[in-house]
Design an enzyme around this catalytic site. Structure first.
Site, short mmCIF file in Angstrom:
data_model
loop_
_atom_site.label_atom_id
_atom_site.label_comp_id
_atom_site.label_asym_id
_atom_site.label_seq_id
_atom_site.Cartn_x
_atom_site.Cartn_y
_atom_site.Cartn_z
CB SER A 118 -0.95 0.01 1.20
OG SER A 118 -1.93 -1.00 1.06
CG HIS A 165 -12.30 1.32 3.79
ND1 HIS A 165 -11.73 0.23 3.16
CD2 HIS A 165 -11.42 1.70 4.75
CE1 HIS A 165 -10.55 -0.03 3.72
NE2 HIS A 165 -10.35 0.83 4.67
CB CYS A 191 -10.03 2.29 0.67
SG CYS A 191 -11.39 1.47 -0.19
#
Length: 448
Positions: A175, A216, A229
């Site tokens: 991420s 989310h 997300c």
């Protein structure tokens, strides 16, 4: 050689050993001879010609029994100069901050993780700390007599203590890669700060579902970074495609060497459609875009690349070459060479793009819901950054059970990459904690 800090920065400093027959064969300029010692890794190797100096030479006359004859006042012997004084090696002055180096090493060691920490000054590219764990004491393998057991243990150790993970090992960025996706999408007009996608915890694409780590709900641009997300970035990836993703990742120095002056640096990989064709003689499949959109699949990077890339985000788009040596001097203090910041490029992306991404990175460690609000928040300084998880096993394997329940060798690596303070940052840090399962395990190391 004496290394007073023992195993601190061992892979960076390197070690020396006696030359062998191969070294002598490769020495076309005849600068070394049997019995000499040369650098084998790290700075010892890269700057060997500066550090080693020049041998002195003395010619003597001996009798038939090999006993040296005393000749008073002789300047020459059989046409040779009787003695040439040795020239000491030069001194290297490094950019490292020893307090930061100690803090980084202790933070990694105290949590019992293998991995690496790199700290860079975003204003110049100076490397402030470079730590690898596990490490070793270079003095023990730079001596005249080397214990063969010590060397064998280092060479054969499955944890690879001789490896400079910071520049030699490549990992999926996970991420931490999402910020480059975000910047690409805004810069290309594919998204704005108001862009929102609904995350139900997964997303259907083709004949499979791509998961997110939680549901989310409605997720806008800043929230997508703050709470990491995946679904938001799956959608961004589809809108961009692999070639645009590659273009912006490469702008920040990913997929290419940082050009730090040390041997063995790896360049990682930022894939595109042509690369896939050249490498596998196959077309790019749409599902592969979703994988690279969250820093998985073919994407890989080194810790120093990510530290340098985030330094460029923190400073507003100035990508410097990281450097380790400030100056080289002779032993008498005479300057030989000084090194100065070297700008690779100014990344021409609108300021509002930097502002939006930097707000998201700030909220990661400073706002409710941020993935590092507990593990990365500091009362001393405003840290901005991004957690990341690098999968060791395939996606299918890791969805079957919790990471902590898997054998250690199969657990994900944890990333935290960021900078501080929020405005005009003075330090950018990348931490890879191997098999730590989550980026939240790496964040406290960066904070320390």
């Amino acid at each position: 050689r004496r290394y007073p800090f023992k195993d601190l920065a061992a892979q960076l400093l390197g070690h020396i050993s006696e030359v062998d027959s191969r070294d002598l064969q490769q020495d076309s300029k005849k600068l070394i001879q049997s019995g000499d010692y040369i650098g084998r890794m790290g700075l010892e190797r890269y700057y060997d010609s500066e550090l080693r100096g020049v041998n002195g030479i003395g010619y003597v006359e001996v009798d038939s029994r090999g006993r040296r004859k005393k000749i008073e006042g002789a300047e020459k012997l059989f046409g040779f100069v009787a003695q040439t004084e040795p020239v000491p090696g030069n001194n290297l002055y490094l950019t490292l901050d020893v307090d930061l180096e100690v803090a980084a090493a202790e933070a990694l060691k105290s949590r019992n993780f293998n991995g690496s920490v790199v700290a860079i000054d975003p204003r110049s590219g100076e490397v402030l700390a470079l730590v690898n764990a596990p490490s070793f004491d270079p003095e023990k393998i730079s001596a005249r007599e080397i214990d063969s057991k010590i060397w064998a243990n280092l060479r054969d150790n499955k944890d690879r203590p001789l490896r400079n993970r910071a520049i030699q090992d490549i990992y999926p960025p996970g991420s931490t890669f999402k910020v480059f996706m975000a910047m690409a999408a805004m810069a290309e007009g594919k998204a704005s700060r108001k862009t929102s996608h609904h995350c139900s915890g997964s997303m259907a694409f083709g004949n499979r579902r791509f998961s997110c780590w939680k549901a989310h709900g409605p997720t806008d641009f800043v929230k997508s970074i703050r709470e990491s997300c995946d679904v938001f970035f799956y959608n961004i990836g589809i809108s961009l495609g692999p070639d645009l993703i590659a273009k912006y990742a490469r702008l920040f120095g990913l997929g290419q060497p940082t050009e730090i002056k040390m041997a063995g640096e790896q360049k990682g990989l930022i894939p595109d459609v042509q690369w896939k064709q050249d490498r596998f003689h196959d077309i790019w499949h749409p599902g592969e875009t979703l994988s690279i959109a969250i820093g998985q699949g073919y994407v890989s990077a080194t810790p120093i690349q990510l530290a340098n890339a985030y330094a460029a985000i923190g400073n507003g788009g100035f990508l410097y070459k990281p450097y380790l040596v400030k100056k080289i001097e002779k032993r008498n203090g005479e300057m030989i060479k000084e090194f100065h910041p070297e700008l690779k490029r100014k990344i021409e992306i609108p300021q509002e793009v930097f502002d939006a991404v930097k707000e998201g990175l700030y909220q990661v460690a400073n706002a409710p819901g941020g993935t590092a609000i507990v593990s990365g928040h500091s009362k001393k300084v405003a840290i901005s950054g991004k957690t990341g998880t690098a999968q060791v096993r395939s996606f299918t394997d890791i969805m079957k059970k919790k990471c902590e329940a898997m054998p250690i060798k199969d657990r994900h690596h944890g990333w935290f990459v960021g900078y501080a303070p929020r405005e005009n940052p003075e330090i950018a840090v990348a931490v890879i904690a191997e098999h730590a399962c989550h980026g939240t395990a790496a964040a406290p190391i960066a904070r320390a």
